[in-house]
Structure formats: C-alpha cells, structure tokens
Write an enzyme that holds these catalytic residues in place. Sequence first.
Site, mmCIF file in Angstrom:
data_model
loop_
_atom_site.group_PDB
_atom_site.id
_atom_site.type_symbol
_atom_site.label_atom_id
_atom_site.label_comp_id
_atom_site.label_asym_id
_atom_site.label_seq_id
_atom_site.Cartn_x
_atom_site.Cartn_y
_atom_site.Cartn_z
ATOM 1 N N SER A 16 0.810 -1.225 0.000
ATOM 2 C CA SER A 16 0.000 0.000 0.000
ATOM 3 C C SER A 16 0.840 1.271 0.000
ATOM 4 O O SER A 16 0.365 2.334 -0.377
ATOM 5 C CB SER A 16 -0.920 0.011 1.226
ATOM 6 O OG SER A 16 -0.146 0.021 2.419
ATOM 7 N N VAL A 65 0.828 -9.388 8.689
ATOM 8 C CA VAL A 65 1.747 -10.453 8.269
ATOM 9 C C VAL A 65 2.516 -11.093 9.430
ATOM 10 O O VAL A 65 3.212 -12.083 9.237
ATOM 11 C CB VAL A 65 2.757 -9.952 7.204
ATOM 12 C CG1 VAL A 65 2.065 -9.633 5.893
ATOM 13 C CG2 VAL A 65 3.575 -8.763 7.719
ATOM 14 N N TYR A 157 16.119 -3.956 13.883
ATOM 15 C CA TYR A 157 15.789 -3.933 12.456
ATOM 16 C C TYR A 157 16.872 -4.657 11.636
ATOM 17 O O TYR A 157 16.568 -5.509 10.792
ATOM 18 C CB TYR A 157 15.655 -2.473 12.003
ATOM 19 C CG TYR A 157 15.430 -2.302 10.518
ATOM 20 C CD1 TYR A 157 14.202 -2.618 9.944
ATOM 21 C CD2 TYR A 157 16.455 -1.833 9.688
ATOM 22 C CE1 TYR A 157 13.998 -2.468 8.583
ATOM 23 C CE2 TYR A 157 16.251 -1.678 8.333
ATOM 24 C CZ TYR A 157 15.029 -1.993 7.770
ATOM 25 O OH TYR A 157 14.824 -1.847 6.418
ATOM 26 N N ALA A 159 18.967 -6.887 12.607
ATOM 27 C CA ALA A 159 18.919 -8.331 12.870
ATOM 28 C C ALA A 159 17.808 -8.987 12.041
ATOM 29 O O ALA A 159 17.979 -10.075 11.492
ATOM 30 C CB ALA A 159 18.685 -8.582 14.356
HETATM 31 P P1 NAP Z 1 6.649 1.986 4.312
HETATM 32 O O1 NAP Z 1 6.556 3.037 3.286
HETATM 33 O O2 NAP Z 1 6.496 2.339 5.741
HETATM 34 O O3 NAP Z 1 5.610 0.824 3.947
HETATM 35 C C1 NAP Z 1 5.527 -0.317 4.733
HETATM 36 C C2 NAP Z 1 4.413 -1.194 4.222
HETATM 37 O O4 NAP Z 1 4.332 -2.375 5.038
HETATM 38 C C3 NAP Z 1 3.043 -0.510 4.324
HETATM 39 O O5 NAP Z 1 2.246 -0.906 3.244
HETATM 40 C C4 NAP Z 1 2.491 -1.066 5.633
HETATM 41 O O6 NAP Z 1 1.072 -0.995 5.626
HETATM 42 C C5 NAP Z 1 3.014 -2.508 5.566
HETATM 43 N N1 NAP Z 1 3.068 -3.173 6.868
HETATM 44 C C6 NAP Z 1 3.779 -2.818 7.968
HETATM 45 N N2 NAP Z 1 3.545 -3.686 8.969
HETATM 46 C C7 NAP Z 1 2.674 -4.603 8.507
HETATM 47 C C8 NAP Z 1 2.024 -5.736 9.077
HETATM 48 N N3 NAP Z 1 2.249 -6.121 10.338
HETATM 49 N N4 NAP Z 1 1.178 -6.451 8.304
HETATM 50 C C9 NAP Z 1 0.928 -6.075 7.021
HETATM 51 N N5 NAP Z 1 1.506 -5.025 6.428
HETATM 52 C C10 NAP Z 1 2.357 -4.290 7.173
HETATM 53 O O7 NAP Z 1 8.068 1.218 4.229
HETATM 54 P P2 NAP Z 1 9.112 1.089 3.026
HETATM 55 O O8 NAP Z 1 10.177 2.086 3.247
HETATM 56 O O9 NAP Z 1 8.432 1.024 1.727
HETATM 57 O O10 NAP Z 1 9.721 -0.349 3.393
HETATM 58 C C11 NAP Z 1 9.253 -1.535 2.758
HETATM 59 C C12 NAP Z 1 10.291 -2.616 2.937
HETATM 60 O O11 NAP Z 1 11.535 -2.166 2.394
HETATM 61 C C13 NAP Z 1 10.569 -2.965 4.393
HETATM 62 O O12 NAP Z 1 10.736 -4.358 4.516
HETATM 63 C C14 NAP Z 1 11.880 -2.253 4.697
HETATM 64 O O13 NAP Z 1 12.625 -2.910 5.660
HETATM 65 C C15 NAP Z 1 12.563 -2.318 3.332
HETATM 66 N N6 NAP Z 1 13.570 -1.268 3.131
HETATM 67 C C16 NAP Z 1 13.218 0.038 2.978
HETATM 68 C C17 NAP Z 1 14.216 0.988 2.725
HETATM 69 C C18 NAP Z 1 13.905 2.441 2.475
HETATM 70 O O14 NAP Z 1 14.839 3.228 2.284
HETATM 71 N N7 NAP Z 1 12.652 2.840 2.434
HETATM 72 C C19 NAP Z 1 15.568 0.601 2.681
HETATM 73 C C20 NAP Z 1 15.880 -0.738 2.863
HETATM 74 C C21 NAP Z 1 14.869 -1.668 3.068
HETATM 75 P P3 NAP Z 1 0.209 -0.867 6.997
HETATM 76 O O15 NAP Z 1 0.965 0.051 7.908
HETATM 77 O O16 NAP Z 1 -1.118 -0.382 6.553
HETATM 78 O O17 NAP Z 1 0.128 -2.260 7.539
#
Ligand code: NAP
Length: 259
Positions: A16, A65, A157, A159
């Site tokens: 989302s 999840v 995180y 870990a």
């Molecule tokens: P984000 O914009 O905060 O989006 C996180 C998504 O995960 C949202 O859709 C959220 O929706 C969902 N979510 C969180 N907890 C959940 C749960 N318990 N059950 C179901 N859905 C859940 O984060 P993002 O930056 O795009 O990060 C996405 C992934 O990329 C993560 O795994 C993160 O570790 C990884 N990552 C991000 C970056 C970066 O720079 N952004 C860098 C390295 C890795 P709801 O809150 O509605 O549940």
Amino acid sequence: MLSSIAGKTVLVTGGSKGIGRGIARVFGAQGAKVMIAARDEKAAKQTVEEIQKRGATAAYHLADVAHWDSVLELAKATENVFGGIDILCANAGIFPQKKITDLTEQDWDNVLATNLKSTFLCTKACIPYFEKAGKGRVIVTSSITGPVTGYPGWSHYGASKAGQLGFLKTAAMELARYNTTINAVMPGNILTEGLESLGETYMARMASAIPLKRLGTVEDIANAALFFASDEAGYITGQQIIVDGGQTLPESLDAITEI
Ligand code: NAP
C-alpha cells in the site's frame, strides 16, 4: 527484453505504501494481477485505485503479516480473487528507531515478528499455490542495514533484515522441489513518503554519501524484483542483490569526497 509476467498473480505484502507500492505499480504495469496486503484500509484502497486507473488489475486484502491466521486468510483471499498465487513479494516491514539502552523486549519482538517471522509465514502460506501452479517465485525485500551496514537505533531492524537472508538460503533448497525460487533485494536509501517528510536538507545530505549522488526510487527496487520474477531468472535462487547506487562501496569519508 525479459519474458512477460502478464496474467500472473503477484501478492505484495506492504503493497500500500513506499517500496511495496512501487512493486505493485511496476508489476501491474507489466500485466500482472496484483494483490496488496496491508493493515490500513485507506492507503491500500488508494493504491489499488491508482493502479486500476492505469489500466491494471489490482485488489487488496487487509492482513497482519506477523500472524499465521491472518497470513493464511490472505493467501486464501488471493486465490479466491485471482485463482492462485504465482509470485510473492514479501516486502512488509517496519523500522522504528531505538537504541539498545531504550529498546524493550516487546520492541524487539514486534520488529522481528513483522519483518522476519512474516517472511517465513508468507512463504509457507504460498507453497500450496506454487505447488499447484508447478512453479513459483518469492522475492524478499531485505536491506543493506543489517546484512552489510549498521545504523544506531536499528539493531533489532538490522537483525531482522540479516535474518531474512539466513532464512532464504535454506528456504531456497526446500522450495526447489516446487520449482520455486526465492531471492532478496537489498535496498539502500530509497525515496519514500517517510523519507521525504524528513526534508530537502536531510535528503540532500544522504544523497551526497551515495556515489550515484541520488537516493533510490521505489522503481529501482521494483525493477530488480521484476528481474527475479522473470523466467530468465529461473536458475537463480537463494541469492541477493544490493540496489543502493553504490552507497556501501566507499571505504572511508575521503573515498566519497574524492569523486
Ligand atoms: P513503508 O513506506 O512504511 O511501507 C511499509 C508497508 O508495510 C506498508 O504498506 C504497511 O502498511 C506494511 N506493513 C507494515 N507492517 C505490517 C504488518 N504487520 N502487516 C501487514 N503489512 C504491514 O516502508 P518502506 O520504506 O516502503 O519499506 C518496505 C520494505 O523495504 C521494508 O521491509 C523495509 O525494511 C525495506 N527497506 C526500505 C528501505 C527504504 O529506504 N525505504 C531501505 C531498505 C529496506 P500498513 O501500515 O497499513 O500495515
């Protein structure tokens, strides 16, 4: 040119917002049927409508999840709506920042459950659908934080993100019998709504530490995921790719100021 994923069903957890939304958009644009999973209905609905407006097929299902019952329901709902699951993008994640001195057992468990346990739960729930289809793909969103780098406040995180890579080595061996591959994308600093809210100055400082001199886009990550989902990547499993504009390369501050 990669083979088409048109008509395949992709389940994107955390689809989302942020990176997951980018994956959902890119896969939808390639003709995949996209199921988005998240907890907040407003954002999930908005993203689905946005994808549909672009002429692609998408739906959402609210799920947490971190819990098996919810993940099982999610997999069933995806089958009910789209007839099966071909590709899982295990992407949902949280990154609350807290130093070890302030970190509670509950904080630790929450991050590990949402980021790491979920990778296991979602993979497990999709196996019957991959078996039925005769093949499958799992693409995990890990991070450079943990497996490669460290950042104060992100021990839990880091870990969880390193744990995902540990999981996928053995998972790759176990999934092989279902003709299914599992690989991970390890993003660097990606421009998402959360990061944008930190302001121009903060983002410019971050970009200056990256050899390619820009933050990553959600499409940069989605395109790597798309490659792992393609037929051409069918012989790659248990692997990971860093997508960070070279962020992890400089061995010192001097090295980055030299360029
Ligand atoms: P984000 O914009 O905060 O989006 C996180 C998504 O995960 C949202 O859709 C959220 O929706 C969902 N979510 C969180 N907890 C959940 C749960 N318990 N059950 C179901 N859905 C859940 O984060 P993002 O930056 O795009 O990060 C996405 C992934 O990329 C993560 O795994 C993160 O570790 C990884 N990552 C991000 C970056 C970066 O720079 N952004 C860098 C390295 C890795 P709801 O809150 O509605 O549940």
